[in-house]
Enzyme design. Sequence first.
Site, short mmCIF file in Angstrom:
data_model
loop_
_atom_site.label_atom_id
_atom_site.label_comp_id
_atom_site.label_asym_id
_atom_site.label_seq_id
_atom_site.Cartn_x
_atom_site.Cartn_y
_atom_site.Cartn_z
N ARG A 1 0.86 -1.18 0.00
CA ARG A 1 0.00 0.00 0.00
C ARG A 1 0.89 1.23 0.00
NH1 ARG A 1 2.52 1.88 3.57
NH2 ARG A 1 1.02 3.55 3.77
N GLY A 2 0.27 2.39 -0.17
CA GLY A 2 1.02 3.62 -0.40
C GLY A 2 1.05 3.88 -1.89
N ASP B 1 -2.50 10.72 -2.32
CA ASP B 1 -2.81 9.67 -3.28
C ASP B 1 -3.27 10.24 -4.61
OD1 ASP B 1 -2.93 6.71 -1.92
OD2 ASP B 1 -3.21 8.32 -0.46
#
Length: 337
Positions: free
Chosen positions: A41-42, A229
């Site tokens: 994730r990220g 994001d």
Amino acid sequence: MRWHEHSLDLLDQRLLPAEEHWITVEGAEGVAQSIRDMVVRGAPAIGISAAYGVALAARHAGGGDWKAEIRQAIRELSASRPTAVNLFWALQRMERVFHQCHSLAEAEKRLAAEAVSIHKEDLAANREMADQALAFMNPDKPVSVLTHCNTGALATGGYGTALGVIRRLHERKLLKQVYADETRPWLQGSRLTAWELARDGIPVTLNADSAAAAILARGEVRWIIVGADRITANGDVANKIGTYSLAVLARHHKVGFMVVAPSSTVDMSLASGADITIEEREGTEIREMRGIPLAPDGIRVFNPVFDVTPASLIDAIVTEKGVVHNPNITGMRALFG
């Protein structure tokens, strides 16, 4: 992540800090599943992993209609998560290379090289962003900062966006203390950020998300530093849920609010944050923790992964291309076109 030409090793971030377990995937389907399941994730790390997923699709293509197999892999990877634009940026870049390939052997070689380049470029961008941020902050003495979610080596190509700035402050002996929000419901702050900082000997205090206002009220924190994001053309920022409320708190307490993200996170095709698709995940993530009930069974849950912080609450957006101070559409166009 570790690239091995015919496979990709991913550190399972769901198990940290209790266990450091690596998962080996050999195809695009496994990479897409790892992204969906939050093994990786990220936003930057998702994009890099997806690029390697396309390279794996070429490595393991059957050789018949190899082009159709790679196209299907790109479609599957693009459907893994909807909000982080880095995923689509990386896949579009891989797709451009794919369209230039005339044989499977050429595709294997060029797609692998492109994925490795994306990975290396992200790491270089992280370090450049850290320098850009420090030049903008220009601290004359050690400062305390607060951060949200995980934006370090685990979420990027290996150094960090917002956490990269914090690392650079520490390297320059300009960091007094980091306050790390726990970041419900996946606890990326307590499981990942605190783990990274503690391993590197960086002074960190873990706090409940709801304690942020009390911390800021003490007057010690000078900056809130977060990642992103997706950033739209007017400077609105989608980031981990809870970021918007931190920006409101920062404005009330006269604390600087900085967003640090690579230019691949900027989506100039979207006019504002209202155009961003916000991912919502299942209610089990709120009702339970590793199978232990925390709420009445079947209770209705609102579980958005991200929120949108208006540009008017942001003091600076830092990328490897430069800094947009008090972001608006004019400043964003000047830097990103």
